[in-house]
Design an enzyme around this catalytic site. Structure first.
Site, PDB file in Angstrom:
ATOM      1  N   LYS A 111      30.725  -7.626 -19.559  1.00 36.53           N
ATOM      2  CA  LYS A 111      30.033  -6.392 -19.942  1.00 36.53           C
ATOM      3  C   LYS A 111      28.682  -6.276 -19.253  1.00 36.53           C
ATOM      4  O   LYS A 111      28.228  -5.171 -18.974  1.00 36.53           O
ATOM      5  CB  LYS A 111      29.839  -6.329 -21.465  1.00 36.53           C
ATOM      6  CG  LYS A 111      31.123  -6.020 -22.211  1.00 36.53           C
ATOM      7  CD  LYS A 111      30.831  -5.578 -23.624  1.00 36.53           C
ATOM      8  CE  LYS A 111      32.114  -5.282 -24.373  1.00 36.53           C
ATOM      9  NZ  LYS A 111      31.871  -4.866 -25.756  1.00 36.53           N
ATOM     10  N   LYS A 193      42.852  -6.347 -19.509  1.00 30.28           N
ATOM     11  CA  LYS A 193      43.305  -5.915 -20.837  1.00 30.28           C
ATOM     12  C   LYS A 193      43.093  -4.410 -21.040  1.00 30.28           C
ATOM     13  O   LYS A 193      42.198  -3.821 -20.442  1.00 30.28           O
ATOM     14  CB  LYS A 193      42.604  -6.720 -21.942  1.00 30.28           C
ATOM     15  CG  LYS A 193      41.186  -6.341 -22.154  1.00 30.28           C
ATOM     16  CD  LYS A 193      40.649  -6.794 -23.523  1.00 30.28           C
ATOM     17  CE  LYS A 193      39.230  -6.263 -23.628  1.00 30.28           C
ATOM     18  NZ  LYS A 193      38.572  -6.421 -24.884  1.00 30.28           N
ATOM     19  N   LYS A 196      39.392   0.416 -24.787  1.00 36.00           N
ATOM     20  CA  LYS A 196      39.050   1.780 -25.171  1.00 36.00           C
ATOM     21  C   LYS A 196      37.895   2.328 -24.346  1.00 36.00           C
ATOM     22  O   LYS A 196      37.668   3.523 -24.323  1.00 36.00           O
ATOM     23  CB  LYS A 196      38.759   1.898 -26.683  1.00 36.00           C
ATOM     24  CG  LYS A 196      37.726   0.923 -27.246  1.00 36.00           C
ATOM     25  CD  LYS A 196      37.430   1.218 -28.720  1.00 36.00           C
ATOM     26  CE  LYS A 196      37.715   0.083 -29.680  1.00 36.00           C
ATOM     27  NZ  LYS A 196      36.917  -1.129 -29.520  1.00 36.00           N
TER      28      LYS A 196
HETATM   29  P1  TYM Z   1      37.318  -4.565 -30.374  1.00 36.78           P
HETATM   30  O1  TYM Z   1      36.778  -3.347 -30.999  1.00 36.78           O
HETATM   31  O2  TYM Z   1      37.164  -4.735 -28.907  1.00 36.78           O
HETATM   32  O3  TYM Z   1      38.859  -4.704 -30.697  1.00 36.78           O
HETATM   33  C1  TYM Z   1      39.332  -4.676 -32.032  1.00 36.78           C
HETATM   34  C2  TYM Z   1      40.501  -5.600 -32.204  1.00 36.78           C
HETATM   35  O4  TYM Z   1      41.552  -5.246 -31.302  1.00 36.78           O
HETATM   36  C3  TYM Z   1      41.882  -6.361 -30.483  1.00 36.78           C
HETATM   37  N1  TYM Z   1      42.172  -5.865 -29.142  1.00 36.78           N
HETATM   38  C4  TYM Z   1      43.291  -6.126 -28.469  1.00 36.78           C
HETATM   39  N2  TYM Z   1      44.369  -6.851 -28.797  1.00 36.78           N
HETATM   40  C5  TYM Z   1      45.370  -6.917 -27.888  1.00 36.78           C
HETATM   41  N3  TYM Z   1      45.322  -6.300 -26.690  1.00 36.78           N
HETATM   42  C6  TYM Z   1      44.250  -5.559 -26.318  1.00 36.78           C
HETATM   43  N4  TYM Z   1      44.212  -4.948 -25.152  1.00 36.78           N
HETATM   44  C7  TYM Z   1      43.161  -5.452 -27.233  1.00 36.78           C
HETATM   45  N5  TYM Z   1      41.972  -4.815 -27.201  1.00 36.78           N
HETATM   46  C8  TYM Z   1      41.380  -5.087 -28.369  1.00 36.78           C
HETATM   47  C9  TYM Z   1      40.646  -7.235 -30.463  1.00 36.78           C
HETATM   48  O5  TYM Z   1      40.978  -8.580 -30.162  1.00 36.78           O
HETATM   49  C10 TYM Z   1      40.147  -7.063 -31.878  1.00 36.78           C
HETATM   50  O6  TYM Z   1      40.845  -7.906 -32.764  1.00 36.78           O
HETATM   51  N6  TYM Z   1      33.871  -7.962 -31.535  1.00 36.78           N
HETATM   52  C11 TYM Z   1      35.041  -7.268 -32.028  1.00 36.78           C
HETATM   53  C12 TYM Z   1      34.778  -6.514 -33.311  1.00 36.78           C
HETATM   54  C13 TYM Z   1      34.220  -7.363 -34.384  1.00 36.78           C
HETATM   55  C14 TYM Z   1      34.922  -8.325 -35.159  1.00 36.78           C
HETATM   56  C15 TYM Z   1      33.959  -8.888 -36.052  1.00 36.78           C
HETATM   57  C16 TYM Z   1      36.239  -8.764 -35.190  1.00 36.78           C
HETATM   58  C17 TYM Z   1      32.936  -7.366 -34.802  1.00 36.78           C
HETATM   59  N7  TYM Z   1      32.771  -8.283 -35.815  1.00 36.78           N
HETATM   60  C18 TYM Z   1      34.319  -9.872 -36.968  1.00 36.78           C
HETATM   61  C19 TYM Z   1      36.583  -9.752 -36.108  1.00 36.78           C
HETATM   62  C20 TYM Z   1      35.626 -10.304 -36.987  1.00 36.78           C
HETATM   63  C21 TYM Z   1      35.505  -6.294 -30.976  1.00 36.78           C
HETATM   64  O7  TYM Z   1      34.744  -5.895 -30.110  1.00 36.78           O
HETATM   65  O8  TYM Z   1      36.761  -5.857 -31.119  1.00 36.78           O
END
Ligand code: TYM
Length: 329
Positions: A111, A193, A196
Site C-alpha cells: 500500500k 488478489k 475493492k
Molecule cells: P478487507 O476489508 O481488505 O477484507 C475483508 C475480508 O475479506 C477478505 N478478503 C479476501 N478473501 C479472499 N480473497 C480476496 N480477494 C479477498 N479480499 C479480501 C479479507 O481477508 C478479510 O477477511 N484489515 C482487515 C479488516 C479488519 C479486520 C480487523 C479483520 C480490521 N480489523 C479485525 C479481522 C479482524 C481488512 O482490511 O480486510
C-alpha cells in the site's frame, strides 16, 4: 461460548472476494459462537476517503452483512468508530509494537508503494489497531482471507507480549482461514488478489452487482491459450474461476475439471457466471430491501455498539489498570 470477531473495511464496494473469503464463512459460524462483526471505518481512513463515500460505503456494508445471512439477533454488528475502546487500546498496544515488526508487514509495503505521495503514520500502525479490535473482545477465532494472516500473527504476538510483560490479560486469537476461496484473484491480473480498491472495475465483482454486469466481467476475465479447463498453477486465470465455482457450488475442483473435459472456455465461463449470479441473487435482493429501511439498519448498529462497548470496556479497564493508569472512580 467461544468468541469470533472479524471485520471489513468500507473503503469501497464489497467484492466477491470479501464474500467468499470472509462474510460467507461468518454466516456458518453464527449458530455456534458468540460473534462480533464490525465495519472497520477507522481502518478505512488510512487511505484518503471522501467523507460522503465513506458514510455511504459503511451503511451499505452493514446492509450487505445482513443480506448475506448474518442474523442481527445472533451477532453483534457495529461500526468500529462507535466503540472508542478500539482506538484507546490501539494506543496502548502501539507502546509494545516494534517499528521493525510493522515494517515487515507486506500489506503496508504494497500500500505504501501505491500511496507514496500520502504516506501517513496510520497506514503504518494499522496492524496494531487491528490487533486491538481482536484482543478487546478476547476473540478465540478470527475468520479472514489469506491476506490477513500476517496481521493476525502480529495480534497473537502482541497478546503474548502484553501477557508476559504485565500478566495474563488477553486471549491469544487463532486465524480461521478456509481451505478453498481464501484468496480470490483479480479477474484481470489473476496473480494478484481481487481487491475493492482496484482502479480497474473489470478486475472485481461486487457482492451486489447486477447479473448482466457479472456475466460481462466473467466473460472478459483474463485466461490463457491452453484451452483446457484444468486446475493448475500454470493457468492462474482458469484456476481462479474453478476456485470460485467450487466454493460457490460445493463441487470439488476435480469434479469441475471432469465436467468441462473437451469443452471450451466460453461454456465454462458462462457457467461460472451463472453460479456467481445465482449465489449472489438472494443477497442482492435482500440488500435492496434493506437499503429502503435505513431506520432498521440504524437500530441494528446502535444496539450492536451498545453490546460491543460493554465487552470492550471490560478489557480496556483491565489493561489501563495493568499499565498503571489511575482509575477515574
Ligand atoms: P478487507 O476489508 O481488505 O477484507 C475483508 C475480508 O475479506 C477478505 N478478503 C479476501 N478473501 C479472499 N480473497 C480476496 N480477494 C479477498 N479480499 C479480501 C479479507 O481477508 C478479510 O477477511 N484489515 C482487515 C479488516 C479488519 C479486520 C480487523 C479483520 C480490521 N480489523 C479485525 C479481522 C479482524 C481488512 O482490511 O480486510
Amino acid at each position: 461460548k467461544k468468541v469470533i470477531l472479524s471485520g471489513v473495511q468500507p473503503s469501497g464496494k464489497l467484492t466477491l472476494g470479501n464474500y467468499i473469503g470472509a462474510i460467507n464463512n461468518w454466516v456458518s459460524l453464527q449458530e455456534e459462537y458468540d460473534c462480533y462483526y464490525f465495519i472497520a471505518d477507522l481502518h478505512a481512513i488510512t487511505v484518503p476517503q471522501e467523507a460522503k463515500n465513506l458514510r455511504k460505503n459503511s451503511i451499505e456494508a452493514i446492509a450487505q452483512y445482513i443480506a448475506s445471512g448474518l442474523d442481527p439477533d445472533k451477532n453483534t454488528i457495529f461500526m468500529q468508530s462507535h466503540v472508542s475502546a478500539h482506538a484507546e487500546l490501539a494506543w496502548v498496544l502501539n507502546s509494545i509494537t516494534y517499528m521493525g515488526e510493522l515494517n515487515r508487514m507486506t500489506q503496508f509495503k504494497d500500500k505504501s508503494k501505491k500511496n507514496e505521495a500520502n504516506l501517513n503514520s496510520a497506514l503504518f500502525t494499522y496492524p496494531t489497531l487491528m490487533a486491538a479490535d481482536i484482543l478487546l473482545y478476547q476473540a478465540d477465532f478470527v475468520p479472514v482471507g489469506e491476506d490477513q494472516k500476517q496481521h493476525l500473527e502480529l495480534a497473537r504476538n502482541l497478546a503474548q507480549r502484553f501477557n508476559k510483560r504485565y500478566s495474563e490479560t488477553f486471549k491469544v486469537p487463532k486465524p480461521y482461514i478456509a481451505k478453498v476461496g481464501a484468496r480470490v484473484m483479480s479477474l484481470q491480473e489473476p496473480t494478484k488478489k481481487m481487491s475493492k480498491s482496484d482502479e480497474n472495475e473489470n478486475a472485481y465483482i461486487g457482492m451486489v452487482e447486477e447479473p448482466d454486469s457479472i456475466l460481462r466481467k466473467v466473460k472478459r476475465a483474463v485466461t490463457d491459450s491452453v484451452g483446457i479447463v484444468k486446475y493448475s498453477d500454470e493457468q492462474p486465470g482458469i484456476k481462479n474461476l474453478i476456485d470460485i465455482y467450487s466454493k460457490l457450488s460445493g463441487k470439488t475442483t476435480e469434479e469441475i475439471e471432469v465436467m468441462y473435459e473437451g469443452k471450451g472456455y466460453g461454456e465454462f465461463k458462462n457457467d461460472v457466471a451463472e453460479v456467481i449470479i445465482e449465489s449472489l441473487r438472494p443477497v442482492r435482493e435482500k440488500y435492496n430491501d434493506l437499503l429502503n429501511n435505513k431506520d432498521y439498519l440504524e437500530k441494528i448498529y446502535a444496539q450492536g455498539a451498545d453490546k460491543a462497548e460493554r465487552a470492550a470496556r471490560k478489557t480496556l479497564r483491565k489493561v489501563y489498570k495493568k499499565v498503571g493508569f489511575i482509575p477515574r472512580k
